[in-house]
Design a protein around this motif. Structure first.
Motif, PDB file in Angstrom:
ATOM      1  N   LYS A  61       0.869  -1.110   0.137  1.00  0.00           N
ATOM      2  CA  LYS A  61       0.057   0.132   0.003  1.00  0.00           C
ATOM      3  C   LYS A  61       0.978   1.229   0.044  1.00  0.00           C
ATOM      4  CE  LYS A  61      -3.177   3.289   0.707  1.00  0.00           C
ATOM      5  NZ  LYS A  61      -3.956   3.684   1.999  1.00  0.00           N
ATOM      6  N   GLY A 118      -3.240   5.282  -1.940  1.00  0.00           N
ATOM      7  CA  GLY A 118      -4.588   6.021  -1.491  1.00  0.00           C
ATOM      8  C   GLY A 118      -4.749   7.042  -2.214  1.00  0.00           C
ATOM      9  N   GLY A 119      -5.263   8.045  -1.779  1.00  0.00           N
ATOM     10  CA  GLY A 119      -5.993   9.456  -2.344  1.00  0.00           C
ATOM     11  C   GLY A 119      -5.387  10.632  -2.104  1.00  0.00           C
ATOM     12  N   GLY A 178      -7.561  12.541  -4.344  1.00  0.00           N
ATOM     13  CA  GLY A 178      -8.954  12.063  -3.714  1.00  0.00           C
ATOM     14  C   GLY A 178      -9.501  12.804  -2.519  1.00  0.00           C
ATOM     15  N   HIS A 179      -8.608  12.858  -1.276  1.00  0.00           N
ATOM     16  CA  HIS A 179      -9.202  13.389  -0.230  1.00  0.00           C
ATOM     17  C   HIS A 179      -9.676  14.905  -0.183  1.00  0.00           C
ATOM     18  CE1 HIS A 179      -8.710  10.051   2.107  1.00  0.00           C
ATOM     19  NE2 HIS A 179      -7.570   9.675   1.816  1.00  0.00           N
ATOM     20  N   THR A 237     -14.393  13.081  -7.478  1.00  0.00           N
ATOM     21  CA  THR A 237     -13.569  12.542  -6.483  1.00  0.00           C
ATOM     22  C   THR A 237     -12.738  11.371  -7.433  1.00  0.00           C
ATOM     23  OG1 THR A 237     -14.900  12.892  -4.669  1.00  0.00           O
ATOM     24  CG2 THR A 237     -13.236  11.198  -4.344  1.00  0.00           C
ATOM     25  N   MET A 286      -9.090  10.482  -8.441  1.00  0.00           N
ATOM     26  CA  MET A 286      -8.405   9.232  -8.164  1.00  0.00           C
ATOM     27  C   MET A 286      -7.793   8.606  -9.556  1.00  0.00           C
ATOM     28  SD  MET A 286      -8.128   8.871  -5.105  1.00  0.00           S
ATOM     29  CE  MET A 286      -7.274   7.242  -5.076  1.00  0.00           C
ATOM     30  N   GLY A 296      -7.910   3.435  -3.357  1.00  0.00           N
ATOM     31  CA  GLY A 296      -9.170   3.817  -2.640  1.00  0.00           C
ATOM     32  C   GLY A 296     -10.056   4.283  -3.766  1.00  0.00           C
ATOM     33  N   ASP A 297     -11.185   3.976  -3.541  1.00  0.00           N
ATOM     34  CA  ASP A 297     -12.174   4.263  -4.654  1.00  0.00           C
ATOM     35  C   ASP A 297     -13.602   4.890  -3.907  1.00  0.00           C
ATOM     36  OD1 ASP A 297     -13.296   5.020  -7.191  1.00  0.00           O
ATOM     37  OD2 ASP A 297     -13.099   2.851  -7.992  1.00  0.00           O
ATOM     38  N   VAL A 298     -14.518   5.354  -5.167  1.00  0.00           N
ATOM     39  CA  VAL A 298     -15.665   5.752  -4.476  1.00  0.00           C
ATOM     40  C   VAL A 298     -16.617   4.619  -5.017  1.00  0.00           C
ATOM     41  CG1 VAL A 298     -17.638   7.267  -4.516  1.00  0.00           C
ATOM     42  CG2 VAL A 298     -15.289   8.380  -4.767  1.00  0.00           C
ATOM     43  N   ILE A 332     -16.698   6.333   0.373  1.00  0.00           N
ATOM     44  CA  ILE A 332     -15.352   6.037   0.044  1.00  0.00           C
ATOM     45  C   ILE A 332     -14.957   4.658   0.380  1.00  0.00           C
ATOM     46  CG2 ILE A 332     -12.856   6.825   0.340  1.00  0.00           C
ATOM     47  CD1 ILE A 332     -13.865   9.512   0.010  1.00  0.00           C
ATOM     48  N   SER A 386     -11.598   2.985   1.517  1.00  0.00           N
ATOM     49  CA  SER A 386     -10.274   3.196   1.728  1.00  0.00           C
ATOM     50  C   SER A 386      -9.458   2.159   1.197  1.00  0.00           C
ATOM     51  CB  SER A 386      -9.992   3.395   3.231  1.00  0.00           C
ATOM     52  OG  SER A 386      -8.568   3.445   3.524  1.00  0.00           O
ATOM     53  N   GLY A 387      -8.081   2.570   0.492  1.00  0.00           N
ATOM     54  CA  GLY A 387      -7.300   1.626  -0.054  1.00  0.00           C
ATOM     55  C   GLY A 387      -6.886   0.819   1.080  1.00  0.00           C
ATOM     56  N   ASP A 388      -6.955   0.985   2.416  1.00  0.00           N
ATOM     57  CA  ASP A 388      -6.459   0.213   3.454  1.00  0.00           C
ATOM     58  C   ASP A 388      -7.479  -0.817   3.474  1.00  0.00           C
ATOM     59  OD1 ASP A 388      -4.300   1.802   4.251  1.00  0.00           O
ATOM     60  OD2 ASP A 388      -5.495   2.870   5.741  1.00  0.00           O
ATOM     61  N   THR A 403     -11.293   9.054   5.001  1.00  0.00           N
ATOM     62  CA  THR A 403     -11.585   7.761   5.353  1.00  0.00           C
ATOM     63  C   THR A 403     -11.276   7.458   6.941  1.00  0.00           C
ATOM     64  OG1 THR A 403      -9.248   7.443   4.460  1.00  0.00           O
ATOM     65  CG2 THR A 403     -11.183   6.662   3.153  1.00  0.00           C
TER      66      THR A 403
HETATM   67  O1  IP8 Z   1      -6.410   7.371   1.154  1.00  0.00           O
HETATM   68  C1  IP8 Z   1      -9.028   7.013  -0.181  1.00  0.00           C
HETATM   69  O2  IP8 Z   1      -8.192   6.093  -0.223  1.00  0.00           O
HETATM   70  P1  IP8 Z   1      -7.169   6.039   1.000  1.00  0.00           P
HETATM   71  C2  IP8 Z   1      -9.390   7.220  -1.735  1.00  0.00           C
HETATM   72  O3  IP8 Z   1      -6.455   4.868   1.194  1.00  0.00           O
HETATM   73  C3  IP8 Z   1     -10.471   8.386  -1.789  1.00  0.00           C
HETATM   74  O4  IP8 Z   1      -8.016   6.122   2.427  1.00  0.00           O
HETATM   75  C4  IP8 Z   1     -11.508   8.383  -2.863  1.00  0.00           C
HETATM   76  C5  IP8 Z   1     -10.341   9.497  -1.316  1.00  0.00           C
END
Ligand code: IP8
Length: 263
Positions: free
Chosen positions: A16, A55-56, A60-61, A84, A88, A138-140, A149, A151-153, A209
């Protein structure tokens, strides 16, 4: 998700790349090309089959926050969802270009593909057999009630279970999990949930997230089903490389609880 027998694909490593590594979270839409290319080189030279999640960050965030879109609340705004996702997909294409420049062969896909619990493992296995590196993010997603959302986690947990992954390396922007004095917690043990209270104040701050608290929770979920999790600085490629190869490194290992086989 259906589990692939540990051992058949047990050598797969999930990586990740945190949003705070691949972007500067303080500056909207700031991509760290050199950092991602460096990590790509480390992954390419490891020779390990890697499934990558990113991650975003400040893509994304940034957009998700503008529209009040999060992992907890569903969004009433289809405009926010589209923007969003657009952010991404833009970030993902930059990440894949850097990985290609580093000698990898990324195959990007939405984590939505993994919701096909029967087909998911063979989809990933085929890509790996073909010499490609599966890349997702991480996606919607629409969970039936609304857009949220993912999360990629959380995607990492799904992948770890699906593939019976031996290890998940989470690259973050600090040397590992830090305690209240700022020292790296080397091992988050069997009592991980209690140890959460030792985390440095401020490190629990939530993004769209759930920030580090979500990350630790998901790391503990992976560890409890037999995947060793290593949290390491993605800004220190040499340490990232060691974490990837399974040798001693500077960072935090989330331990597999006793009685759970990781073999
Ligand atoms: O940063 C969030 O993924 P994360 C992805 O792994 C978006 O929590 C769409 C903000």
């Amino acid at each position: 998700m259906d589990r692939v027998t540990r051992g058949s694909q047990g050598t797969v490593t999930i990586v990740k790349l945190g949003g705070s590594v691949i972007t500067d979270k303080k500056v909207a839409f700031s991509y760290r090309e050199r950092v991602v290319r460096g990590l790509g080189k480390a992954m390419a030279s490891s020779g390990l089959p890697v499934v990558l999640v990113h991650g975003g960050g400040s893509f994304g965030h940034t957009v998700a926050k503008t529209y009040g879109l999060s992992s907890r609340r569903s969004s009433p705004s289809p405009e926010g969802v589209s923007e969003t996702r657009e952010a991404m997909l833009g970030l993902d294409s930059k990440v894949c270009a850097s990985l290609s420049a580093a000698g990898m062969h990324p195959y990007p896909f939405s984590p939505f593909t993994l919701l096909d619990r029967e087909g998911g493992p063979s989809f990933i296995a085929r890509l790996l057999r073909g010499g490609a590196t599966p890349v997702t993010f991480g996606d919607v997603v629409h969970d039936g009630k609304g857009f949220r959302i993912l999360s990629g986690d959380t995607v990492c947990v799904e992948l770890a279970e699906m593939l019976g992954a031996a290890r998940c390396v989470m690259a973050i922007d600090v040397a590992g999990l830090l305690d209240e004095t700022g020292a790296v917690i080397k091992v988050l043990g069997d009592d991980g949930r209690a140890e959460l209270s030792r985390l440095r104040p401020g490190s629990k701050g939530a993004d769209a997230t759930g920030g580090i608290a979500l990350k630790v929770g998901e790391a503990l979920r992976m560890a409890s089903s037999g995947t060793e999790v290593r949290l390491v600085s993605g800004l220190r490629p040499a340490e990232f490389s060691k974490a990837l190869k399974g040798v001693p490194f500077h960072g935090t290992t989330v331990k597999v609880p006793h009685g759970v086989s990781s073999g």
